[in-house]
Enzyme design. Structure first.
Site, PDB file in Angstrom:
ATOM      1  N   LYS A  13      -7.299  -4.831  -2.905  1.00 28.82           N
ATOM      2  CA  LYS A  13      -7.966  -5.311  -1.690  1.00 28.82           C
ATOM      3  C   LYS A  13      -9.326  -4.626  -1.510  1.00 28.82           C
ATOM      4  CE  LYS A  13      -4.569  -3.945   1.006  1.00 28.82           C
ATOM      5  NZ  LYS A  13      -3.641  -3.356   0.009  1.00 28.82           N
ATOM      6  N   ARG A  88      -0.652  -5.961   9.250  1.00 22.65           N
ATOM      7  CA  ARG A  88       0.391  -5.524   8.334  1.00 22.65           C
ATOM      8  C   ARG A  88       1.782  -5.718   8.902  1.00 22.65           C
ATOM      9  NH1 ARG A  88      -2.818  -1.488   5.322  1.00 22.65           N
ATOM     10  NH2 ARG A  88      -1.489  -0.457   3.850  1.00 22.65           N
ATOM     11  N   ARG A 127      -5.488   6.056  -9.580  1.00 23.82           N
ATOM     12  CA  ARG A 127      -6.693   5.774  -8.790  1.00 23.82           C
ATOM     13  C   ARG A 127      -7.486   7.045  -8.488  1.00 23.82           C
ATOM     14  NH1 ARG A 127      -6.270   2.510  -3.312  1.00 23.82           N
ATOM     15  NH2 ARG A 127      -4.722   4.117  -2.870  1.00 23.82           N
ATOM     16  N   ARG A 162      -6.209  10.336  -3.526  1.00 20.54           N
ATOM     17  CA  ARG A 162      -5.704  10.257  -2.153  1.00 20.54           C
ATOM     18  C   ARG A 162      -4.347  10.950  -2.030  1.00 20.54           C
ATOM     19  NH1 ARG A 162      -6.447   4.095  -0.081  1.00 20.54           N
ATOM     20  NH2 ARG A 162      -4.290   4.451   0.571  1.00 20.54           N
ATOM     21  N   ARG A 173       5.508   3.255   0.249  1.00 17.28           N
ATOM     22  CA  ARG A 173       4.518   2.259   0.690  1.00 17.28           C
ATOM     23  C   ARG A 173       4.901   0.870   0.197  1.00 17.28           C
ATOM     24  NH1 ARG A 173      -0.479   5.092  -1.839  1.00 17.28           N
ATOM     25  NH2 ARG A 173      -1.702   3.276  -1.213  1.00 17.28           N
TER      26      ARG A 173
HETATM   27  P1  AP5 Z   1      -7.694  -0.674  -4.629  1.00 17.97           P
HETATM   28  O1  AP5 Z   1      -8.763  -1.696  -4.601  1.00 17.97           O
HETATM   29  O2  AP5 Z   1      -7.992   0.694  -4.143  1.00 17.97           O
HETATM   30  O3  AP5 Z   1      -6.366  -1.270  -3.945  1.00 17.97           O
HETATM   31  P2  AP5 Z   1      -6.007  -1.510  -2.420  1.00 17.97           P
HETATM   32  O4  AP5 Z   1      -5.302  -2.816  -2.354  1.00 17.97           O
HETATM   33  O5  AP5 Z   1      -7.206  -1.320  -1.554  1.00 17.97           O
HETATM   34  O6  AP5 Z   1      -4.944  -0.361  -2.241  1.00 17.97           O
HETATM   35  P3  AP5 Z   1      -4.710   0.673  -1.039  1.00 17.97           P
HETATM   36  O7  AP5 Z   1      -3.872   1.791  -1.580  1.00 17.97           O
HETATM   37  O8  AP5 Z   1      -5.992   1.030  -0.374  1.00 17.97           O
HETATM   38  O9  AP5 Z   1      -3.842  -0.148  -0.116  1.00 17.97           O
HETATM   39  P4  AP5 Z   1      -2.935   0.377   0.959  1.00 17.97           P
HETATM   40  O10 AP5 Z   1      -2.671  -0.867   1.661  1.00 17.97           O
HETATM   41  O11 AP5 Z   1      -1.758   1.119   0.504  1.00 17.97           O
HETATM   42  O12 AP5 Z   1      -3.818   1.530   1.669  1.00 17.97           O
HETATM   43  P5  AP5 Z   1      -4.618   1.545   3.022  1.00 17.97           P
HETATM   44  O13 AP5 Z   1      -5.752   2.469   2.860  1.00 17.97           O
HETATM   45  O14 AP5 Z   1      -4.883   0.175   3.495  1.00 17.97           O
HETATM   46  O15 AP5 Z   1      -7.185  -0.571  -6.159  1.00 17.97           O
HETATM   47  C1  AP5 Z   1      -6.160   0.341  -6.529  1.00 17.97           C
HETATM   48  C2  AP5 Z   1      -6.435   0.910  -7.933  1.00 17.97           C
HETATM   49  O16 AP5 Z   1      -6.319  -0.137  -8.894  1.00 17.97           O
HETATM   50  C3  AP5 Z   1      -7.850   1.483  -8.134  1.00 17.97           C
HETATM   51  O17 AP5 Z   1      -7.752   2.609  -8.955  1.00 17.97           O
HETATM   52  C4  AP5 Z   1      -8.619   0.350  -8.829  1.00 17.97           C
HETATM   53  O18 AP5 Z   1      -9.660   0.855  -9.643  1.00 17.97           O
HETATM   54  C5  AP5 Z   1      -7.516  -0.296  -9.644  1.00 17.97           C
HETATM   55  N1  AP5 Z   1      -7.700  -1.735  -9.839  1.00 17.97           N
HETATM   56  C6  AP5 Z   1      -8.195  -2.630  -8.948  1.00 17.97           C
HETATM   57  N2  AP5 Z   1      -8.187  -3.877  -9.453  1.00 17.97           N
HETATM   58  C7  AP5 Z   1      -7.657  -3.759 -10.707  1.00 17.97           C
HETATM   59  C8  AP5 Z   1      -7.375  -4.700 -11.749  1.00 17.97           C
HETATM   60  N3  AP5 Z   1      -7.637  -5.992 -11.600  1.00 17.97           N
HETATM   61  N4  AP5 Z   1      -6.802  -4.239 -12.886  1.00 17.97           N
HETATM   62  C9  AP5 Z   1      -6.543  -2.902 -13.046  1.00 17.97           C
HETATM   63  N5  AP5 Z   1      -6.793  -1.978 -12.104  1.00 17.97           N
HETATM   64  C10 AP5 Z   1      -7.339  -2.396 -10.940  1.00 17.97           C
HETATM   65  O19 AP5 Z   1      -3.556   2.188   3.998  1.00 17.97           O
HETATM   66  C11 AP5 Z   1      -3.143   3.523   3.844  1.00 17.97           C
HETATM   67  C12 AP5 Z   1      -2.166   3.906   4.950  1.00 17.97           C
HETATM   68  O20 AP5 Z   1      -2.831   3.786   6.232  1.00 17.97           O
HETATM   69  C13 AP5 Z   1      -0.924   3.039   5.088  1.00 17.97           C
HETATM   70  O21 AP5 Z   1       0.110   3.468   4.217  1.00 17.97           O
HETATM   71  C14 AP5 Z   1      -0.578   3.239   6.561  1.00 17.97           C
HETATM   72  O22 AP5 Z   1       0.057   4.467   6.772  1.00 17.97           O
HETATM   73  C15 AP5 Z   1      -1.941   3.287   7.217  1.00 17.97           C
HETATM   74  N6  AP5 Z   1      -2.414   1.966   7.650  1.00 17.97           N
HETATM   75  C16 AP5 Z   1      -3.533   1.311   7.219  1.00 17.97           C
HETATM   76  N7  AP5 Z   1      -3.649   0.102   7.811  1.00 17.97           N
HETATM   77  C17 AP5 Z   1      -2.571  -0.018   8.637  1.00 17.97           C
HETATM   78  C18 AP5 Z   1      -2.095  -1.046   9.491  1.00 17.97           C
HETATM   79  N8  AP5 Z   1      -2.758  -2.202   9.624  1.00 17.97           N
HETATM   80  N9  AP5 Z   1      -0.935  -0.838  10.165  1.00 17.97           N
HETATM   81  C19 AP5 Z   1      -0.260   0.325  10.047  1.00 17.97           C
HETATM   82  N10 AP5 Z   1      -0.632   1.334   9.247  1.00 17.97           N
HETATM   83  C20 AP5 Z   1      -1.781   1.166   8.538  1.00 17.97           C
HETATM   84 MG    MG Z   2      -7.702   0.029   0.035  1.00 21.12          MG
END
Ligand code: AP5
Ligand code: MG
Ligand code: ZN
Length: 215
Positions: A13, A88, A127, A162, A173
């Protein structure tokens, strides 16, 4: 254009959002990034969010909804925005609908970046994220390595792992995603807004699939 990016942890994402920002000229709103920035500043909201993030659990709906409500009231969103990692839960999705309704606006697309669980574990374990929050670029030690070890290609800042990118928290997660967030796929399909994109393959190719789905 107002877009929701849906998908499991590590589905890409953030990676795709950064490219879409360039292409569409609309900002990315990542609730995860907002919480990490608040934590860095040491605000009470950031410290509270951290207790959930470290366990891989969701931050409570009332906190998240408040944060998004505030962000959506800012003046830089005339051309639209991308929501990355929000909503979410069904509660968040319904709250978003209400916020938009009160503004006389609506969502154009809910893009699902679809990636199998085992691939997600590999992606998150390797990552590396740029420490400069204004940049926030993501790399991967195997799949998308930076030119120089531990250094961001884009801004030259240090890369870090992270806190929630460890095997135990990653598994939690994933479980949380499958239980609480995956039901949103049907929610947006019922509204005819779901654009499901296969999220495995080269990053550029996935970007092309997303463009095709929304432009
Ligand atoms: P990346 O692009 O970083 O993936 P992402 O989908 O952004 O993953 P996140 O870990 O950020 O998602 P998340 O939903 O767990 O975390 P968030 O910060 O939102 O890519 C991942 C890796 O893959 C990278 O190394 C990249 O280089 C690689 N990659 C990308 N594309 C690729 C491809 N095509 N092929 C190979 N490799 C590839 O949330 C974190 C925490 O915050 C949650 O756990 C929760 O506690 C809280 N939180 C956030 N939002 C909410 C909400 N709305 N409600 C409640 N809690 C929330
Ligand atoms: Mg992200
Ligand atoms: Zn950077």
């Amino acid at each position: 254009m107002r877009i929701i990016l849906l998908g499991g942890p590590g589905s890409g994402k953030g990676t795709q959002a950064k490219m879409l920002v360039e292409k569409l000229g609309i900002p990315q709103i990542s609730t995860g990034d907002i919480f990490r920035a608040a934590l860095k500043e040491g605000t009470p909201m950031g410290l509270k969010a951290k207790t959930y993030m470290d366990k891989g659990e969701l931050v409570p709906d009332d906190v998240v909804i408040g944060v998004v409500q505030e962000r959506l009231s800012k003046p830089d969103l005339d051309k639209g925005y991308m929501l990355d990692g929000f909503p979410r839960t069904l509660g968040q999705a319904k709250a978003l609908d209400k916020m938009l309704e009160s503004q006389g606006k609506s969502i154009n697309h809910a893009v699902l970046v679809d990636v199998p669980d085992e691939e997600l574990v590999k992606r998150l374990s390797g990552r590396r994220t740029c420490r400069n929050s204004a940049c926030g670029a993501m790399f991967h030690v195997m799949f998308n390595p930076p030119k120089a070890d531990g250094v961001c290609d884009i801004c030259g800042s240090e890369l870090y792992q992270r806190d929630d990118d460890n095997e135990k928290t990653i598994r939690e997660r994933l479980a949380v995603y499958n239980n609480q967030t995956a039901p949103l796929i049907q929610y947006y399909a019922d509204k005819d807004l779901l654009r499901k994109v296969q999220g495995v393959g080269p990053i550029e190719e996935i970007f092309g699939r997303i463009e095709k789905a929304i432009l």
